[in-house]
Design a protein around this motif. Structure first.
Motif, PDB file in Angstrom:
ATOM      1  N   GLU A 130      73.944  35.710 -39.255  1.00  0.00           N
ATOM      2  CA  GLU A 130      73.430  34.619 -39.453  1.00  0.00           C
ATOM      3  C   GLU A 130      73.617  32.413 -39.860  1.00  0.00           C
ATOM      4  O   GLU A 130      73.965  32.049 -40.271  1.00  0.00           O
ATOM      5  CB  GLU A 130      73.419  33.972 -37.552  1.00  0.00           C
ATOM      6  N   ARG A 131      72.404  33.051 -40.001  1.00  0.00           N
ATOM      7  CA  ARG A 131      71.351  31.434 -40.814  1.00  0.00           C
ATOM      8  C   ARG A 131      71.819  31.942 -42.585  1.00  0.00           C
ATOM      9  O   ARG A 131      72.084  30.862 -43.072  1.00  0.00           O
ATOM     10  CB  ARG A 131      70.231  32.103 -40.436  1.00  0.00           C
ATOM     11  N   ILE A 140      81.028  38.446 -32.365  1.00  0.00           N
ATOM     12  CA  ILE A 140      80.699  39.453 -31.146  1.00  0.00           C
ATOM     13  C   ILE A 140      80.342  41.378 -31.768  1.00  0.00           C
ATOM     14  O   ILE A 140      79.347  41.880 -30.548  1.00  0.00           O
ATOM     15  CB  ILE A 140      81.437  39.653 -29.882  1.00  0.00           C
ATOM     16  N   TYR A 175      67.229  24.686 -36.433  1.00  0.00           N
ATOM     17  CA  TYR A 175      68.252  24.005 -38.004  1.00  0.00           C
ATOM     18  C   TYR A 175      68.165  22.796 -38.233  1.00  0.00           C
ATOM     19  O   TYR A 175      67.930  21.837 -38.306  1.00  0.00           O
ATOM     20  CB  TYR A 175      69.479  24.618 -36.948  1.00  0.00           C
ATOM     21  N   GLN A 186      69.052  42.705 -34.407  1.00  0.00           N
ATOM     22  CA  GLN A 186      68.689  41.583 -33.700  1.00  0.00           C
ATOM     23  C   GLN A 186      68.326  40.957 -34.877  1.00  0.00           C
ATOM     24  O   GLN A 186      68.878  39.593 -35.031  1.00  0.00           O
ATOM     25  CB  GLN A 186      67.759  41.537 -33.004  1.00  0.00           C
ATOM     26  N   LEU A 187      66.888  41.349 -35.803  1.00  0.00           N
ATOM     27  CA  LEU A 187      66.716  40.941 -36.608  1.00  0.00           C
ATOM     28  C   LEU A 187      67.523  40.301 -37.954  1.00  0.00           C
ATOM     29  O   LEU A 187      67.686  39.110 -38.163  1.00  0.00           O
ATOM     30  CB  LEU A 187      65.216  41.424 -37.142  1.00  0.00           C
ATOM     31  N   LEU A 203      70.219  37.889 -36.677  1.00  0.00           N
ATOM     32  CA  LEU A 203      69.351  37.128 -36.897  1.00  0.00           C
ATOM     33  C   LEU A 203      70.043  35.432 -38.711  1.00  0.00           C
ATOM     34  O   LEU A 203      69.770  34.925 -38.742  1.00  0.00           O
ATOM     35  CB  LEU A 203      68.224  35.799 -37.034  1.00  0.00           C
ATOM     36  N   LEU A 204      69.535  36.763 -39.282  1.00  0.00           N
ATOM     37  CA  LEU A 204      69.806  36.372 -41.027  1.00  0.00           C
ATOM     38  C   LEU A 204      70.445  36.793 -41.484  1.00  0.00           C
ATOM     39  O   LEU A 204      71.226  35.317 -42.432  1.00  0.00           O
ATOM     40  CB  LEU A 204      68.578  37.754 -41.565  1.00  0.00           C
ATOM     41  N   ALA A 230      65.048  46.410 -32.519  1.00  0.00           N
ATOM     42  CA  ALA A 230      64.479  44.676 -32.809  1.00  0.00           C
ATOM     43  C   ALA A 230      64.956  44.537 -34.040  1.00  0.00           C
ATOM     44  O   ALA A 230      65.411  43.848 -34.721  1.00  0.00           O
ATOM     45  CB  ALA A 230      63.051  45.053 -32.885  1.00  0.00           C
ATOM     46  N   LEU A 236      60.042  39.229 -33.693  1.00  0.00           N
ATOM     47  CA  LEU A 236      61.373  38.458 -33.508  1.00  0.00           C
ATOM     48  C   LEU A 236      61.098  37.500 -32.487  1.00  0.00           C
ATOM     49  O   LEU A 236      62.104  36.029 -33.060  1.00  0.00           O
ATOM     50  CB  LEU A 236      61.897  39.273 -31.640  1.00  0.00           C
ATOM     51  N   ILE A 242      64.068  51.455 -29.684  1.00  0.00           N
ATOM     52  CA  ILE A 242      63.310  50.190 -30.099  1.00  0.00           C
ATOM     53  C   ILE A 242      63.068  50.233 -31.234  1.00  0.00           C
ATOM     54  O   ILE A 242      64.054  48.746 -31.953  1.00  0.00           O
ATOM     55  CB  ILE A 242      61.990  50.360 -29.291  1.00  0.00           C
TER      56      ILE A 242
END
Lengths: 367, 195
Positions: B94-95, B106, A33, B87-88, B91-92, B84, A23, B80
């Protein structure tokens, strides 16, 4: 038995460790960014590392938007106009924004993530806001739970504020509290003293910052704060003034009165101070000395819970019933209120009922 | 287990829908079903997460927990892994898909605590599914969940202009609708029992 426990915990630790590392790497790679430019008021351009919130990016560049909750999106204080590059409004912001603000591109800066070049608009007075380092030079016990603490700025530093504005004190970690917090306190000293400020801090049960200020701070200690903030300040007019405060709400009013004592005034002023018992009264002599100094000033402490054995001769109950006699001309009266949200609501209602224009009622709520 | 992965996939969608027969994953189902668009997004995210977490958890169970004889730790390991992975995924998304990220906002972290995801991993162990069956079951359950939340979102959209008794508005009427849908899905259950 021991080996089993070691083996079991080892596997769990291994799994969580590997995932955590994964992570962290992903965060580095995906949340990167690059450098982003923040255009402020079309006048300045700040270059920041993208990936964190607008509020934090700005504060790293020494531009301090007010924030009471520290960026959790629960206070709604850090509003600013985001003209470009802010992305759509998030569901977390909507409860804090009304229709006019939405139409005007107002956002909560703690919820806007800087991912590309952004242009924003903030009031020029924000640039006056800085972080100050200071040394404690005096601590006065006003009552059993209220202290007045003086913060001397570093040599050569000055602070430019208006009587009634507030600062955000930054507490340091202590005892079991691992992280500092920021809390808003009104400045109680007059703006004419530019090298030091005084704050009046009431001990809030379980309050992180007030407990820190009451139990940890000693004369000679260092403390940091940012400011000045707020649009609760004394207006320079000729109107009559009604001050209403409760508890530590005395602070901004004290600043205003001390400032008026320096510049002089002919305005008619009445100051109602609401407290529970005589034990909660403080600075009474100083307030009474203003009665002699000003042409037309009256200090009226009102106690809500005075016991018979207190032998209290003054006014009792709530402050509201006494307004009627203190107001000469409601249309030409300004009111400055500082206290709990409940007190502010009740007083505002009572004043508007008496004919004081709503736009002339200024308040600072502890909410 | 003789049941084929193909049958399991369809069964997980219709005859034993994770939401309508097991009533798992209710919190995000009720809170995000106000709009069809975000329901669709969340449903797809749940399906995606389900396929991958089921696969990962199957591997973790059979190549880590079984060899070390620590099957009793499956709850912790599964959680777990799910946390995890979500979460990953956050991130992906969002990017690379900001629009989807904004529409879920949210609610994305809600997937972590979505019991449907955890439930599928546990069912997979209890019912002794092999790797292929687990993935088919996970994917099917995800699509089933998507189907259920889409139906509710569509119905709630229609209800917006209807007179609903004050006390039932919001969650109340949603639960009643879900109950009726669940009754309808019971009708399918005889076709291909998977337990």
């Amino acid at each position: 038995m021991l080996i089993t426990i070691l083996k079991d915990t080892g596997v769990i630790t291994g799994v969580s460790g590997i995932l955590a590392i994964l992570l962290v790497i992903a965060e580095r790679w995906l949340n990167n960014y690059g450098d982003c430019k923040i255009n402020v008021n079309n006048k300045r351009e700040l270059t920041v590392k993208g990936g964190s919130s607008l509020l934090n990016s700005l504060s790293e560049e020494q531009v301090f938007l007010p924030s009471a909750c520290g960026g959790r999106g629960s206070c709604g204080a850090c509003k600013c106009k985001v003209l470009d590059g802010g992305g759509p409004v998030l569901p977390t912001e909507k409860p804090f924004l009304n229709q006019a603000e939405l139409a005007d591109n107002v956002r909560l800066s703690c919820q806007v993530k800087v991912k590309s070049d952004v242009s924003i608009e903030i009031p020029e007075s924000i640039f006056n806001i800085r972080q100050f380092s200071s040394v404690i030079t005096e601590i006065i016990d006003y009552t059993y739970d209220i202290k007045g603490i003086t913060f001397q700025l570093e040599p050569g530093e000055t602070i430019d504020f208006q009587a009634g504005q507030y600062v955000q004190l930054i507490s340091e970690p202590y005892a079991k509290v691992k992280q500092g917090v920021t809390r808003a306190y009104s400045i109680s000293s007059k703006p004419d003293d530019v090298n030091a400020i005084q704050l009046i801090i009431r001990l809030v049960p379980e309050g992180i910052c007030s407990t820190w200020a009451h139990t940890q701070l000693k004369v000679g200690d260092k403390a940091r704060f940012t400011g000045p903030y707020g649009d609760f300040y004394l207006r320079d007019t000729d109107a009559d003034i009604l001050f209403v405060a409760g508890g530590s709400g005395k602070a901004p009013i004290k600043s205003m009165l001390e400032h008026l004592a320096v510049v002089g005034t002919k305005r008619k002023m009445t100051y109602f101070f609401g407290a529970r018992t005589p034990k909660d009264l403080y600075l009474t002599e100083e307030m009474e000395s203003f009665e002699k100094l000003f042409d037309d000033f009256a200090y009226e402490p009102v106690l809500s819970h005075a016991a018979p054995e207190d032998n209290w001769q003054g006014k009792t109950g709530f402050v509201m019933p006494f307004f009627k006699d203190a107001i000469r001309d409601p249309k030409n009266t300004e009111a400055y209120l500082c206290g709990s949200p409940g007190m502010i609501d009740a007083v505002t209602k009572s004043l508007t009922d008496l004919g004081v224009p709503k736009e002339k009622i200024y308040f600072d709520s502890f909410g | 287990m003789e049941i084929s992965a193909f049958l399991l996939f369809w069964a997980a969608i219709f005859t034993s829908n994770i939401l309508l027969t097991n009533f798992l994953g209710m919190c995000s189902y009720l809170s995000v079903s106000k709009e069809v668009e975000s329901s669709m997004g969340l449903g797809i995210a749940v399906s995606f997460v389900l396929v991958f977490t089921t696969a990962l958890n199957w591997l973790a169970y059979h190549y880590l927990l079984v060899p070390f004889h620590i099957e009793y730790l499956q709850y912790i390991v599964f959680i777990i892994v799910i946390a995890a992975f979500v979460q990953l995924l956050e991130l992906l998304i969002e990017r690379f898909a900001p629009a989807l990220y904004y529409s879920l906002g949210i609610f994305l972290p809600l997937i972590t605590v979505n019991c449907a995801i955890f439930g599928v991993s546990l069912f997979m162990v209890i019912r002794n599914y092999n790797f292929l069956q687990s993935i088919a079951y996970g994917f099917g359950s995800g699509l089933g969940w998507l189907l259920a939340i889409l139906m509710l979102a569509g119905l709630r959209g229609k209800l917006r202009e209807k007179m609903v008794p004050a006390g039932l508005r919001g969650t109340g009427i949603s639960l009643i609708i879900t109950g009726i849908m669940a009754l309808a899905f019971v009708g399918f259950s005889g076709i291909a029992p998977i337990q």
